[in-house]
Design an enzyme around this catalytic site. Sequence first.
Site, short mmCIF file in Angstrom:
data_model
loop_
_atom_site.label_atom_id
_atom_site.label_comp_id
_atom_site.label_asym_id
_atom_site.label_seq_id
_atom_site.Cartn_x
_atom_site.Cartn_y
_atom_site.Cartn_z
N ILE A 17 17.86 85.84 -26.17
CA ILE A 17 17.56 84.66 -27.01
C ILE A 17 16.60 83.70 -26.32
O ILE A 17 16.02 82.84 -26.96
CB ILE A 17 18.85 83.91 -27.43
CG1 ILE A 17 19.57 83.31 -26.22
CG2 ILE A 17 19.77 84.80 -28.24
CD1 ILE A 17 20.65 82.28 -26.60
N ASP A 18 16.42 83.85 -24.99
CA ASP A 18 15.66 82.85 -24.23
C ASP A 18 14.14 82.87 -24.46
O ASP A 18 13.46 81.90 -24.16
CB ASP A 18 15.91 83.03 -22.73
CG ASP A 18 17.32 82.62 -22.34
OD1 ASP A 18 18.05 82.10 -23.19
OD2 ASP A 18 17.68 82.83 -21.16
N MET B 34 20.80 76.50 -25.24
CA MET B 34 20.74 77.45 -24.13
C MET B 34 19.32 77.58 -23.58
O MET B 34 18.36 77.13 -24.19
CB MET B 34 21.28 78.80 -24.56
CG MET B 34 22.79 78.88 -24.49
SD MET B 34 23.38 80.55 -24.80
CE MET B 34 25.05 80.40 -24.16
N LYS C 267 14.75 52.56 -34.76
CA LYS C 267 15.40 53.83 -35.12
C LYS C 267 16.89 53.59 -35.17
O LYS C 267 17.46 53.04 -34.22
CB LYS C 267 15.10 54.89 -34.05
CG LYS C 267 13.87 55.69 -34.32
CD LYS C 267 13.88 56.92 -33.44
CE LYS C 267 12.82 57.91 -33.85
NZ LYS C 267 12.91 59.18 -33.20
N ARG D 258 24.27 82.61 -29.66
CA ARG D 258 24.11 84.02 -29.30
C ARG D 258 24.62 84.97 -30.37
O ARG D 258 24.31 86.17 -30.34
CB ARG D 258 24.83 84.29 -27.98
CG ARG D 258 24.08 83.78 -26.76
CD ARG D 258 23.50 84.93 -25.94
NE ARG D 258 24.54 85.74 -25.39
CZ ARG D 258 25.10 85.54 -24.21
NH1 ARG D 258 24.68 84.56 -23.44
NH2 ARG D 258 26.05 86.31 -23.78
O1 F6P Z 1 20.01 84.75 -21.09
C1 F6P Z 1 20.64 84.43 -22.27
C2 F6P Z 1 21.64 83.30 -22.07
O2 F6P Z 1 22.24 83.03 -23.32
C3 F6P Z 1 21.09 82.03 -21.46
O3 F6P Z 1 20.42 81.21 -22.37
C4 F6P Z 1 22.36 81.42 -20.92
O4 F6P Z 1 22.08 80.55 -19.86
C5 F6P Z 1 23.13 82.60 -20.44
O5 F6P Z 1 22.67 83.71 -21.18
C6 F6P Z 1 24.61 82.48 -20.58
O6 F6P Z 1 25.19 83.64 -20.06
P1 F6P Z 1 26.73 84.00 -20.22
O7 F6P Z 1 26.97 84.37 -21.64
O8 F6P Z 1 26.93 85.14 -19.28
O9 F6P Z 1 27.48 82.77 -19.85
#
Ligand code: F6P
Length: 327
Positions: A131-132, A174, A218, A260
């Site tokens: 997702i990053d 994230m 605002k 996610r």
């Molecule tokens: O690399 C994808 C990601 O969702 C990052 O954005 C986040 O920092 C990390 O994985 C979190 O990992 P985990 O699910 O292992 O805590």
Amino acid sequence: MDSSIKRIAVFCSGGDAPGMNAAIRAVVRTATYNDLHIYGIFRGFEGMINGQIERLETQNVGNIIHRGGTILKTARSEAFRTPEGRRMAYESLVAQDIDACIAIGGNGTFTGAQIFSKEYDIPFVGVPGTIDNDLYGTDYTIGFDTAVNTAVEAVDRIRDTADSHNRLFFIEVMGRHSGYIALYTGIGSGAGSVLLPERETTIQEVIQQLRVGAKRKKLFSLVIVAEGHPLGGAQAIADAVKHEFDYYETKVAIIGHLQRGGSPTAMDRLLASRLGHAAVEGLLNGQRNVMVGMVNNQIAFTDFSDAIHKSKDFNPELLHMAEILGL
Ligand code: F6P
């Protein structure tokens, strides 16, 4: 066509991402179309070490294109970092006569694949699934579009309640090392400001930005914070600035793993289908130890070392525009 490749394995590794299933489906069906035998490795490199490898047929990937997560499961493997772990993984692949692998994942996945393929003669093609959106060699990674849509929907909801109560909200999204989700969410949700790990910001600058909004009367404010921001997460930043804004009540929301999961967007399904299909064709056309990506809507192959080590900088105009539109 490389006729030495007859049996290939596909797996997911690292954090899951919506659209991984669509990629698996594309790999399995393209491989089957090309008369290859295709195997699924369960739980990433862990499953490779433990021999969790099963034959996949076309029907095994029916009814999954719309599902989040990954039917192959995923893991972050510590054992694969060791030479002994990699030796066991190699033995598992040899036991099933696997000629090549397709790895769906991010930076850590391709680093593992690169080390492994240097030690053992098994070629890999990587498919960017994270997702990053932090991989060089592709404009977008699988899962990014869905994650941003989820985050924007969440911010829309927070906006309603922030408006009703005149609140200052710090919303954490994230992205450990990457501000892509934060930047796109900030623009898409019309947030007042965005704090990214790639851009140094001091607490004084955050306060200054919020003061500009307050001067313009605002009634509420939304700040999107990437989790990897050097000033800390949303909570740390909120704690450091809230005393300056007593006319707002300050709140924190962490969207977390909601980003996610969920059904992949049409864009992610399309991207995953194209990349999964191209990964198999690439292997058959002699591509080795590369990541398949989409650059300007065209399939492009990038050496693992570039995909891993080169940084994907975002367009500075986007950041500038976000600042102007958030005023
Ligand atoms: O690399 C994808 C990601 O969702 C990052 O954005 C986040 O920092 C990390 O994985 C979190 O990992 P985990 O699910 O292992 O805590």
